[in-house]
Design an enzyme around this catalytic site. Structure first.
Site, PDB file in Angstrom:
ATOM      1  N   ASP A  12      -8.045   4.942   0.889  1.00 50.29           N
ATOM      2  CA  ASP A  12      -7.623   6.071   0.139  1.00 50.29           C
ATOM      3  C   ASP A  12      -7.021   5.873  -1.323  1.00 50.29           C
ATOM      4  O   ASP A  12      -6.004   6.318  -2.003  1.00 50.29           O
ATOM      5  CB  ASP A  12      -6.525   6.743   0.784  1.00 50.29           C
ATOM      6  CG  ASP A  12      -5.236   5.846   1.098  1.00 50.29           C
ATOM      7  OD1 ASP A  12      -5.243   4.488   0.777  1.00 50.29           O
ATOM      8  OD2 ASP A  12      -4.145   6.132   1.604  1.00 50.29           O
ATOM      9  N   ASP A  43      -7.265   2.166   4.971  1.00 52.52           N
ATOM     10  CA  ASP A  43      -7.433   3.809   4.685  1.00 52.52           C
ATOM     11  C   ASP A  43      -8.388   4.276   3.768  1.00 52.52           C
ATOM     12  O   ASP A  43      -8.564   5.513   4.030  1.00 52.52           O
ATOM     13  CB  ASP A  43      -5.985   4.294   4.395  1.00 52.52           C
ATOM     14  CG  ASP A  43      -5.044   3.963   5.606  1.00 52.52           C
ATOM     15  OD1 ASP A  43      -5.231   3.882   6.642  1.00 52.52           O
ATOM     16  OD2 ASP A  43      -3.486   4.244   5.256  1.00 52.52           O
ATOM     17  N   ASP A  48      -2.020   1.449  -3.287  1.00 52.54           N
ATOM     18  CA  ASP A  48      -1.822   1.863  -4.563  1.00 52.54           C
ATOM     19  C   ASP A  48      -0.340   1.901  -4.684  1.00 52.54           C
ATOM     20  O   ASP A  48       0.125   1.520  -6.055  1.00 52.54           O
ATOM     21  CB  ASP A  48      -2.099   3.668  -4.543  1.00 52.54           C
ATOM     22  CG  ASP A  48      -1.142   4.197  -3.306  1.00 52.54           C
ATOM     23  OD1 ASP A  48      -1.189   3.510  -2.300  1.00 52.54           O
ATOM     24  OD2 ASP A  48      -0.741   5.381  -3.687  1.00 52.54           O
ATOM     25  N   GLY A  86       0.279  -2.898   3.897  1.00 52.53           N
ATOM     26  CA  GLY A  86      -0.392  -3.238   5.244  1.00 52.53           C
ATOM     27  C   GLY A  86      -1.554  -4.067   4.959  1.00 52.53           C
ATOM     28  O   GLY A  86      -2.257  -4.211   4.176  1.00 52.53           O
ATOM     29  N   GLY A 118     -19.718  11.038  17.996  1.00 53.41           N
ATOM     30  CA  GLY A 118     -20.162  12.467  18.568  1.00 53.41           C
ATOM     31  C   GLY A 118     -18.810  12.993  19.140  1.00 53.41           C
ATOM     32  O   GLY A 118     -19.028  13.852  19.990  1.00 53.41           O
ATOM     33  N   ARG A 122      -2.201   7.501   7.764  1.00 55.25           N
ATOM     34  CA  ARG A 122      -0.756   8.391   7.345  1.00 55.25           C
ATOM     35  C   ARG A 122      -1.145   9.571   6.366  1.00 55.25           C
ATOM     36  O   ARG A 122      -0.634  10.449   6.686  1.00 55.25           O
ATOM     37  CB  ARG A 122       0.184   7.346   7.051  1.00 55.25           C
ATOM     38  CG  ARG A 122       1.676   8.018   7.008  1.00 55.25           C
ATOM     39  CD  ARG A 122       2.604   6.704   6.869  1.00 55.25           C
ATOM     40  NE  ARG A 122       1.946   5.641   5.992  1.00 55.25           N
ATOM     41  CZ  ARG A 122       2.663   4.508   6.137  1.00 55.25           C
ATOM     42  NH1 ARG A 122       3.440   4.126   6.756  1.00 55.25           N
ATOM     43  NH2 ARG A 122       2.277   3.773   5.348  1.00 55.25           N
ATOM     44  N   THR A 179      -6.963  -1.879   1.806  1.00 49.62           N
ATOM     45  CA  THR A 179      -6.362  -1.098   2.594  1.00 49.62           C
ATOM     46  C   THR A 179      -7.389  -0.511   3.547  1.00 49.62           C
ATOM     47  O   THR A 179      -8.478  -0.152   3.264  1.00 49.62           O
ATOM     48  CB  THR A 179      -5.435  -0.041   1.938  1.00 49.62           C
ATOM     49  OG1 THR A 179      -5.328   1.223   2.844  1.00 49.62           O
ATOM     50  CG2 THR A 179      -6.243   0.631   0.975  1.00 49.62           C
ATOM     51  N   ARG A 206       6.582  -5.587   2.763  1.00 51.81           N
ATOM     52  CA  ARG A 206       6.674  -4.374   2.122  1.00 51.81           C
ATOM     53  C   ARG A 206       8.122  -4.644   1.340  1.00 51.81           C
ATOM     54  O   ARG A 206       9.092  -4.819   2.155  1.00 51.81           O
ATOM     55  CB  ARG A 206       6.641  -2.898   2.731  1.00 51.81           C
ATOM     56  CG  ARG A 206       5.324  -2.523   3.199  1.00 51.81           C
ATOM     57  CD  ARG A 206       5.470  -1.319   3.794  1.00 51.81           C
ATOM     58  NE  ARG A 206       4.500  -1.135   5.056  1.00 51.81           N
ATOM     59  CZ  ARG A 206       3.055  -0.759   5.009  1.00 51.81           C
ATOM     60  NH1 ARG A 206       2.678  -0.543   3.909  1.00 51.81           N
ATOM     61  NH2 ARG A 206       2.505  -0.640   6.221  1.00 51.81           N
TER      62      ARG A 206
HETATM   63  O1  F6P Z   1      -1.682   1.623   5.176  1.00 47.77           O
HETATM   64  C1  F6P Z   1      -2.543   1.370   6.281  1.00 47.77           C
HETATM   65  C2  F6P Z   1      -1.864   1.819   7.440  1.00 47.77           C
HETATM   66  O2  F6P Z   1      -2.275   1.202   8.523  1.00 47.77           O
HETATM   67  C3  F6P Z   1      -1.764   3.373   7.944  1.00 47.77           C
HETATM   68  O3  F6P Z   1      -3.001   3.717   8.168  1.00 47.77           O
HETATM   69  C4  F6P Z   1      -0.705   3.311   8.650  1.00 47.77           C
HETATM   70  O4  F6P Z   1       0.144   4.543   8.792  1.00 47.77           O
HETATM   71  C5  F6P Z   1       0.414   2.283   7.993  1.00 47.77           C
HETATM   72  O5  F6P Z   1      -0.403   1.326   7.613  1.00 47.77           O
HETATM   73  C6  F6P Z   1       1.092   1.572   9.152  1.00 47.77           C
HETATM   74  O6  F6P Z   1       2.202   0.844   8.789  1.00 47.77           O
HETATM   75  P1  F6P Z   1       2.916  -0.219   9.571  1.00 47.77           P
HETATM   76  O7  F6P Z   1       2.170  -1.338  10.130  1.00 47.77           O
HETATM   77  O8  F6P Z   1       3.928  -0.776   8.443  1.00 47.77           O
HETATM   78  O9  F6P Z   1       3.895   0.542  10.561  1.00 47.77           O
END
Ligand code: F6P
Length: 327
Positions: A134, A132, A107, A15, A190, A176, A130, A76
């Site tokens: 994460d 996220d 990752d 992503g 808030g 996700r 990313t 991907r």
């Molecule tokens: O990994 C980043 C992210 O934005 C996630 O938060 C989300 O679930 C996913 O990518 C969405 O991926 P795609 O654009 O391939 O649907």
């Protein structure tokens, strides 16, 4: 063991995230500063396989530091998961003499790089890109700061209309597997409740507190839900609440991919520039198969094969703050 690197390829994978362009710029310009040949690889691993590789100059990355997305595009790639695919990809690097790679992604992209590097003996350096946040081994990922600020700006707007109509809004943010965007944007706007994948939620407790707030005429409520929460997202949470409290005016707002776009924040541009610079320095110094992170404001190097999704340890105090401040 140190070995000389002459030609470096750079790609973005998985992503996209705001700041990837700033990272590409830093990688290309640092390489050129050191007299190296720099190559852009389009569409992530898929472009490596399909020979979408081109030489980059300093001017190839002009005027991109402020742009979201990635000029190298991203994808991907399933074929890269197979040995035959990786072999094809390596042949395309070999014929140009590319002897080092920088992979900007998450990752999963790092694990692909680790396997590739062990099979074909090409040093790889990862940069965590990313929204996220994460990935263990870094306090920051390229794109998180921009994404969370985009979410905050949007949620503030939702609050205006929620306030005008005395409504409950259930707002879904990205994540996700991780609730960092939800937790940070929820505190900053808030919100009354924040639902994240890392923590079990007592939904009936939320229903009870909404019922109590309804009685005392506190009708403007925001609930932030990470897309990967245990209920399956904002629509599901809303359906449950509507069934229990049919009189409460409820709306759902899914922020979606707007969180991935836009001009990167100052913070994301700075960390992308620092990380991109250190990726090339690392290859020159002979550091192999690590990703560059920043921990406690110092550069930190984690082996690619240890790149794992970071599960956030829930700071119960943060949750307590959310509750107290939203009462
Ligand atoms: O990994 C980043 C992210 O934005 C996630 O938060 C989300 O679930 C996913 O990518 C969405 O991926 P795609 O654009 O391939 O649907």
């Amino acid at each position: 063991m140190s070995r000389k690197v002459n030609k470096i390829g750079v790609l973005t994978s998985g992503g996209d995230s705001p700041g990837m362009n700033a990272a590409i710029r830093a990688v290309v310009r640092t390489g050129i500063f050191h007299g190296l040949e720099m190559y852009g690889i389009m569409h992530g691993y898929s472009g490596m396989l399909n020979d979408e590789i081109f030489q980059m100059e300093g001017k190839s990355v002009a005027n991109i530091i402020q742009r979201g997305g990635t000029i190298l595009k991203t994808a991907r790639c399933m074929e890269f998961m197979e040995y035959e695919g990786r072999k094809k990809a390596y042949a395309n690097l070999e014929k140009r003499g590319i002897d080092g790679l920088v992979i900007i992604g998450g990752d999963g992209s790092f694990r692909g790089a680790q396997v590739f590097s062990s099979e074909f003996d090409i040093p790889c350096i990862g940069l965590p890109g990313t929204i996220d946040k994460d990935i263990a081994g870094t306090d920051f990922t390229i794109g998180f700061d921009t994404a969370v600020n985009t979410a905050v700006e949007a949620i503030d707007k939702v609050r205006d209309t929620a306030d005008a109509h005395d409504r409950l809004f259930i707002i879904e943010v990205m994540g996700r597997d991780a609730g960092y965007i939800a937790l940070h944007s929820g505190i900053a706007t808030g919100a009354e409740n924040i639902l994240i994948p890392e923590k079990k939620t007592d939904i009936n407790e939320i229903v009870e507190s909404l019922a109590e707030k309804e009685k005392r005429k506190k009708l403007v409520n925001l609930i932030i839900v990470a897309e990967g929460d245990e209920f399956g997202g904002a629509n599901e949470v809303s359906a449950y609440i509507k069934e229990k409290l049919p009189k409460l005016e409820t709306r759902v707002c899914i922020l979606g991919h707007i969180q991935r776009g836009g001009s990167p924040s100052c913070m994301d541009r700075v960390i992308a520039s620092r990380m991109g610079y250190h990726a090339v320095e690392s290859l020159i110094e002979g550091r192999h198969n690590v990703f560059v992170g920043i921990l406690n404001n110092k550069m930190n190097y984690t082996p690619l094969n240890e790149a794992v999704k970071k599960k956030q340890r829930i700071n119960e105090e943060w949750m307590k703050i959310v509750k107290i401040l939203a009462s």
